[in-house]
Design a protein around this motif. Structure first.
Motif, mmCIF file in Angstrom:
data_model
loop_
_atom_site.group_PDB
_atom_site.id
_atom_site.type_symbol
_atom_site.label_atom_id
_atom_site.label_comp_id
_atom_site.label_asym_id
_atom_site.label_seq_id
_atom_site.Cartn_x
_atom_site.Cartn_y
_atom_site.Cartn_z
ATOM 1 N N LEU A 213 11.580 -10.181 16.632
ATOM 2 C CA LEU A 213 11.038 -9.068 15.844
ATOM 3 C C LEU A 213 11.702 -8.958 14.484
ATOM 4 C CD1 LEU A 213 10.545 -6.229 18.474
ATOM 5 C CD2 LEU A 213 8.800 -7.108 16.909
ATOM 6 N N ASP A 214 13.005 -9.245 14.431
ATOM 7 C CA ASP A 214 13.693 -9.092 13.151
ATOM 8 C C ASP A 214 13.313 -10.175 12.144
ATOM 9 O OD1 ASP A 214 15.073 -11.181 14.285
ATOM 10 O OD2 ASP A 214 17.066 -10.357 13.924
ATOM 11 N N ASP A 215 12.443 -11.113 12.545
ATOM 12 C CA ASP A 215 11.911 -12.097 11.598
ATOM 13 C C ASP A 215 10.686 -11.570 10.853
ATOM 14 O OD1 ASP A 215 13.833 -13.982 12.285
ATOM 15 O OD2 ASP A 215 12.579 -14.874 13.856
ATOM 16 N N VAL A 216 10.116 -10.448 11.319
ATOM 17 C CA VAL A 216 8.939 -9.883 10.649
ATOM 18 C C VAL A 216 9.351 -9.412 9.256
ATOM 19 C CG1 VAL A 216 7.178 -8.078 10.721
ATOM 20 C CG2 VAL A 216 7.907 -9.195 12.842
ATOM 21 N N LYS A 217 8.570 -9.802 8.253
ATOM 22 C CA LYS A 217 8.897 -9.505 6.852
ATOM 23 C C LYS A 217 7.970 -8.428 6.278
ATOM 24 C CE LYS A 217 12.115 -12.677 6.143
ATOM 25 N NZ LYS A 217 12.243 -13.112 7.539
ATOM 26 N N VAL A 218 8.579 -7.484 5.589
ATOM 27 C CA VAL A 218 7.816 -6.473 4.854
ATOM 28 C C VAL A 218 7.323 -7.093 3.552
ATOM 29 C CG1 VAL A 218 7.950 -4.261 3.644
ATOM 30 C CG2 VAL A 218 9.076 -4.553 5.871
ATOM 31 N N LEU A 219 6.013 -7.021 3.314
ATOM 32 C CA LEU A 219 5.417 -7.623 2.123
ATOM 33 C C LEU A 219 5.036 -6.597 1.065
ATOM 34 C CD1 LEU A 219 3.084 -10.231 3.875
ATOM 35 C CD2 LEU A 219 5.425 -10.553 3.050
ATOM 36 N N GLN A 220 4.488 -5.464 1.489
ATOM 37 C CA GLN A 220 4.090 -4.413 0.554
ATOM 38 C C GLN A 220 4.345 -3.061 1.191
ATOM 39 O OE1 GLN A 220 -0.045 -6.143 0.129
ATOM 40 N NE2 GLN A 220 0.198 -5.403 -1.972
ATOM 41 N N VAL A 221 4.623 -2.068 0.338
ATOM 42 C CA VAL A 221 4.839 -0.700 0.797
ATOM 43 C C VAL A 221 4.079 0.241 -0.126
ATOM 44 C CG1 VAL A 221 6.526 1.113 1.262
ATOM 45 C CG2 VAL A 221 7.114 -1.276 1.727
ATOM 46 N N PHE A 222 3.348 1.178 0.490
ATOM 47 C CA PHE A 222 2.578 2.172 -0.253
ATOM 48 C C PHE A 222 3.022 3.565 0.186
ATOM 49 C CE2 PHE A 222 0.083 -1.635 0.029
ATOM 50 C CZ PHE A 222 -0.640 -1.731 -1.155
ATOM 51 N N VAL A 223 3.224 4.449 -0.788
ATOM 52 C CA VAL A 223 3.517 5.853 -0.522
ATOM 53 C C VAL A 223 2.426 6.675 -1.189
ATOM 54 C CG1 VAL A 223 5.146 7.757 -0.836
ATOM 55 C CG2 VAL A 223 6.001 5.446 -0.368
ATOM 56 N N SER A 224 1.724 7.472 -0.412
ATOM 57 C CA SER A 224 0.553 8.202 -0.909
ATOM 58 C C SER A 224 -0.435 7.260 -1.588
ATOM 59 C CB SER A 224 0.964 9.324 -1.867
ATOM 60 O OG SER A 224 1.576 10.371 -1.165
ATOM 61 N N GLY A 225 -0.595 6.074 -1.024
ATOM 62 C CA GLY A 225 -1.562 5.120 -1.537
ATOM 63 C C GLY A 225 -1.125 4.363 -2.769
ATOM 64 N N GLN A 226 0.075 4.648 -3.274
ATOM 65 C CA GLN A 226 0.575 3.969 -4.465
ATOM 66 C C GLN A 226 1.578 2.902 -4.058
ATOM 67 O OE1 GLN A 226 -0.658 4.600 -7.708
ATOM 68 N NE2 GLN A 226 -2.083 5.578 -6.292
ATOM 69 N N GLN A 227 1.388 1.675 -4.551
ATOM 70 C CA GLN A 227 2.300 0.603 -4.184
ATOM 71 C C GLN A 227 3.680 0.843 -4.791
ATOM 72 O OE1 GLN A 227 1.136 -3.727 -3.907
ATOM 73 N NE2 GLN A 227 2.477 -3.879 -5.681
ATOM 74 N N GLN A 228 4.700 0.852 -3.925
ATOM 75 C CA GLN A 228 6.075 1.053 -4.365
ATOM 76 C C GLN A 228 6.941 -0.184 -4.172
ATOM 77 O OE1 GLN A 228 6.892 3.539 -6.066
ATOM 78 N NE2 GLN A 228 5.207 4.949 -5.664
ATOM 79 N N PHE A 229 6.413 -1.187 -3.468
ATOM 80 C CA PHE A 229 7.164 -2.427 -3.283
ATOM 81 C C PHE A 229 6.189 -3.550 -3.005
ATOM 82 C CE2 PHE A 229 8.923 -5.550 -0.274
ATOM 83 C CZ PHE A 229 9.966 -6.056 -1.041
ATOM 84 N N ALA A 230 6.480 -4.710 -3.601
ATOM 85 C CA ALA A 230 5.738 -5.935 -3.306
ATOM 86 C C ALA A 230 6.733 -7.081 -3.316
ATOM 87 C CB ALA A 230 4.629 -6.169 -4.323
ATOM 88 N N ARG A 231 6.794 -7.802 -2.199
ATOM 89 C CA ARG A 231 7.730 -8.924 -2.116
ATOM 90 C C ARG A 231 7.265 -10.042 -3.037
ATOM 91 N NH1 ARG A 231 11.770 -9.869 1.070
ATOM 92 N NH2 ARG A 231 11.179 -8.131 2.442
ATOM 93 N N GLN A 232 8.183 -10.540 -3.840
ATOM 94 C CA GLN A 232 7.854 -11.606 -4.783
ATOM 95 C C GLN A 232 7.837 -12.946 -4.070
ATOM 96 O OE1 GLN A 232 6.918 -10.878 -7.933
ATOM 97 N NE2 GLN A 232 7.220 -8.750 -7.296
#
Length: 561
Positions: A542-561
């Motif tokens: 499970l700890d191999d799962v990677k976060v690629l994008q994060v949205f808060v209130s529909g606004q992107q706050q993170f995108a993995r390069q």
């Protein structure tokens, strides 16, 4: 300069006043499809598509029914087989402490593998610091660095005769200082110990050994790390670190920045990039509002944080089981056969639970040892009427929480947040060097808390351990230490429960389960895109799962390069 001061004054007034333009995200229309969408609703449904409008989820279900919401301005996102999850909710972290100690030199076992490397890093830090200036270093860890030689006052005096030096343990419950540090902090032979488990260790002659137990005693030594400008910058970096791991909400359990500063730092392009929920310690009660206010979706003060005991790694966790006589215990300064100590009297604990819950506040109680949890449970049952079913009391860490206490606590609406990665990082040493095999095989009863519908959550207690949601989930499912030893296998939960612990259960503990924690119509569009479906991943990976994008209130706050 006057214009800047005037602008800053207006900005601060708007932050403190909760100006609408700082609390509303700009409108955005999104549709996600093309991968599994894990709703974490009551049925744990996995659906085909999800639509967002004005920062809220407006449709969840099959592709055809969601596509009805598509307009000319909708941004349609093809997940290409990746998974969409609710944003993680960090139930118990310390963003301010993380920011404070990120300004210290790193001596941690996550970076250094042996004593030689730790001392080399410390010597380098001292050499690079001008005479008279403080040397702060953090992460000292005799568990992850088994051959560590803990430096006492005289050794630090020799290493840094011209600088005050403070070394902070990875657990944050202990520290070591040299003579110049004691002088600079204004702590001398006449200074009384803060008490209740917090003290300055002295040798038989009364001289300081350099060892400092618990945060009350450490407080005079860390002022230099709290310099406002550097701390504010590091606080922003800390928030970004949480976001990059998939967290869209974070609960800060004490040692906080002033609320107006925390709100200001969280802004990106004048809009909050993460939701913050504060619990205040005694020194912060001046920031406690007259009454709870749940109107701001991005920042709330929820209640107070109390301590009942300390840490198993300083011997201050209160336990019925005597601490072992072991080489590691001696290195950590734990008295063999001791049992730890409580940090608050029963009468005071009962009084404070009654007082704060009566005013509508939550009370979060740090309690790790079994005896600590028994005393805390007695206080809760005495303080809360039998007919009350609230969510106003939380048990924090719950390492040795006895299962027989849980039914009565569940009836009072008490919830627990489990410090689960004690197992991963320190579980082997808990078993063989600190509390013993039998006690270690009874730790962290997460499954029983689920069975009693106590809405348990998982946390990292950063900066103690990395705030990595999938690592927390993996440990809760596998119960494995770093060497593969399984602790209390009967309390393992499944992956779906682990995801609930990181999302909807944590949201319940913060009182936001109607707005966050699952992907359902009418909730905030706090979303995380990951590279794999955690329901389909082998639990040990499970700890191999990677976060690629994060949205808060529909606004992107993170995108993995």
């Amino acid at each position: 300069m006057r214009r800047f001061a005037a602008w800053l004054a207006v900005l601060v007034a708007l932050v403190i006043g909760g100006g609408w333009w700082l609390s509303r995200a700009p409108s955005s229309d999104l549709i996600f499809y093309g991968g599994p969408i894990l709703t974490v609703n009551e049925q744990n449904q996995v659906v085909e598509a999800l639509a967002v409008k004005d920062g809220m989820i407006v449709a969840v279900g099959d592709l055809d029914s969601v596509m009805i919401h598509r307009t000319a301005t909708t941004d349609v996102i093809d997940l290409q087989g990746r998974a969409l999850l609710p944003g993680f909710v960090a139930a118990h972290e310390h963003p301010t402490l993380t920011a404070v100690f990120s300004g210290a030199h790193d001596l941690s076992g996550f970076t250094h593998q042996n004593n030689e490397q730790v001392w080399a890093a410390l010597e380098k830090a001292v050499a690079e610091t001008a005479p008279g200036e403080w040397v702060y270093a953090g992460g000292l860890d005799a568990i992850l660095v088994p051959d560590l030689k803990v430096p006492m006052r005289e050794a630090l005096d020799q290493l840094a005769p011209d600088n005050p030096v403070l070394l902070i343990s990875q657990t944050l419950h202990s520290a070591w200082a040299n003579s110049r540090a004691f002088e600079a902090a204004g702590v001398d032979a006449e200074t009384p110990d803060p008490g209740l488990g917090s003290y300055y260790e002295r040798d038989p002659s009364g001289a300081f050994t350099g060892f400092i137990a618990e945060t009350r005693a450490m407080a005079p030594f860390v002022d230099g790390l709290r310099a406002p400008l550097g701390l504010v910058s590091r606080y922003g970096d800390t928030l970004d670190g949480y976001i990059s791991q998939g967290f869209t909400s974070v609960a800060s359990l004490g040692y906080n920045l002033p609320p107006w500063i925390a709100r200001l730092v969280a802004l990106r392009d004048f809009h909050p990039r993460i939701r913050q929920f504060f619990y205040l310690v005694d020194s912060e009660l001046k920031y406690l509002p007259e009454r709870p206010d749940h109107g701001d979706p991005y920042f709330r003060v929820l209640g107070v944080k109390l301590w009942h005991d300390g840490s198993p790694y300083t011997g201050s966790m209160l336990t019925s089981v005597p601490y072992l006589d072991s080489p590691l215990g001696k290195t950590l300064g734990i008295e063999p056969g001791s049992h730890g100590a409580g940090m608050i009297t029963q009468d005071e604990l009962v009084d404070r639970i009654q007082r704060y819950t009566g005013q509508g506040w939550q009370v979060a109680i740090h309690s790790q040892g079994d005896e600590s949890n028994r005393q805390v449970a007695q206080a809760i049952l005495k303080a809360l009427p039998a007919e009350s079913v609230t969510r106003q009391v939380r048990l924090e860490h719950s390492v040795m929480l006895p299962q027989d206490l849980l039914p009565a606590l569940a009836e009072r609406g008490v919830s627990a947040s489990f410090h689960i990665n004690h197992i991963l990082y320190y579980g082997d040493r808990l078993a063989d060097s600190i509390i013993g095999q039998r006690a270690a095989q009874q730790v962290l009863p997460v499954r029983r808390a689920f069975e009693l519908q106590m809405h348990p959550s998982l946390h990292a207690d950063s900066p103690m351990f990395p705030t990595e949601g999938f690592s927390l989930m993996q440990t809760a499912v596998t119960r494995q230490t770093s060497t593969g030893l399984v602790l209390n296998a009967a309390q393992a939960i499944d992956v779906r429960q682990a995801l609930r612990a990181m999302t909807i259960n944590a949201a319940w503990q913060l009182g936001i389960e109607q707005q966050a924690g699952s992907l359902e119509v009418g909730k905030w569009a706090d979303l995380v895109v990951v590279d794999k479906n955690p329901y389909a991943v082998n639990a040990e990976h499970l700890d191999d799962v990677k976060v690629l994008q994060v949205f808060v209130s529909g606004q992107q706050q993170f995108a993995r390069q």
